[in-house]
Design an enzyme around this catalytic site. Structure first.
Site, PDB file in Angstrom:
ATOM      1  N   ASP A 218       0.886  -1.163   0.000  1.00 23.33           N
ATOM      2  CA  ASP A 218       0.000   0.000   0.000  1.00 23.33           C
ATOM      3  C   ASP A 218       0.922   1.210   0.000  1.00 23.33           C
ATOM      4  OD1 ASP A 218      -2.060   1.844   0.287  1.00 23.33           O
ATOM      5  OD2 ASP A 218      -2.194   1.574   2.456  1.00 23.33           O
TER       6      ASP A 218
ATOM      7  N   GLU B 198      -1.469  -1.514  -4.467  1.00 20.64           N
ATOM      8  CA  GLU B 198      -2.706  -0.743  -4.542  1.00 20.64           C
ATOM      9  C   GLU B 198      -2.507   0.422  -5.496  1.00 20.64           C
ATOM     10  OE1 GLU B 198      -5.328   2.010  -1.579  1.00 20.64           O
ATOM     11  OE2 GLU B 198      -4.874  -0.013  -0.872  1.00 20.64           O
TER      12      GLU B 198
ATOM     13  N   ASP C 101      -2.005   0.825   8.037  1.00 24.24           N
ATOM     14  CA  ASP C 101      -1.372   0.867   6.721  1.00 24.24           C
ATOM     15  C   ASP C 101      -0.707  -0.472   6.407  1.00 24.24           C
ATOM     16  OD1 ASP C 101      -1.791   3.602   5.605  1.00 24.24           O
ATOM     17  OD2 ASP C 101      -0.870   4.177   7.498  1.00 24.24           O
TER      18      ASP C 101
END
Length: 185
Positions: free
Chosen positions: A10, A70, A144
């Site tokens: 991410d 992502e 996260d």
């Protein structure tokens, strides 16, 4: 028995979350999830360098077979989008540098794969990951990191949806394998 390691990332310019899973016989196992904290670096260029170096070190240490990342979502702030795109780009560059196949997933697709709801919260995603990976504890302060892990799990689910078609050596082998489909008048 097919075995592989998936690195999920991410990307971000303040925090980059990542997760690694091992897949053995279609079962997932958590290897590691963590965050690279980038807030302490003042220059954007230095942050990008740290993202590249960290991704490369994860690749060298865990030797993932695939990298899932992502994709940046479309926001209203163009500067934020540009920075996020650069962060994603350097993480991808590290994977490309080591010849690792890369797949991008939208945030909605990741949430949908994990929770069944494309609008799920980070907490809902983390809770579902705890269940899916059969973990006793799940550090919810690292949202996260769990997002990075969610990318890897999403990739696992999406790579398993492709079914291999049977191959036949000719018409005779097709007929032999599919006798029930033949109309015998």
């Amino acid at each position: 028995m097919q075995e592989k390691i998936i690195l999920g990332i991410d990307p971000g310019t303040t925090v980059m979350g990542f997760g690694l899973i091992e897949v053995v016989s279609k079962k997932m196992k958590l290897i590691r999830m963590d965050e690279l904290i980038l807030k302490k670096y003042s220059s954007h260029e230095l942050k990008l360098k740290k993202i590249f170096e960290r991704t490369l070190s994860l690749i060298e240490e865990y030797k993932p077979d695939e990298l899932a990342i992502e994709a940046p979502f479309f926001g209203k702030n163009v500067q934020s989008m540009l920075k996020l795109g650069r962060a994603q780009g350097v993480a991808m560059a590290a994977g490309l540098y080591r010849d690792i196949p890369i797949t991008e997933y939208s945030p909605k697709k990741i949430k949908m794969a994990i929770t069944g709801n494309g609008n799920a919260s980070k907490e809902q995603v983390a809770g579902m990951l705890k269940t899916l990976l059969n973990l006793k504890e799940f550090p919810t302060q690292y949202l996260d990191a769990s997002d990075g892990l969610a990318v890897a799990v999403c990739h696992f689910y999406n790579s398993n949806t492709v079914t291999q078609e049977k191959k036949y050596s000719g018409w005779e082998s097709f007929v032999k394998e599919n006798e029930s489909r033949i109309n015998k008048r």
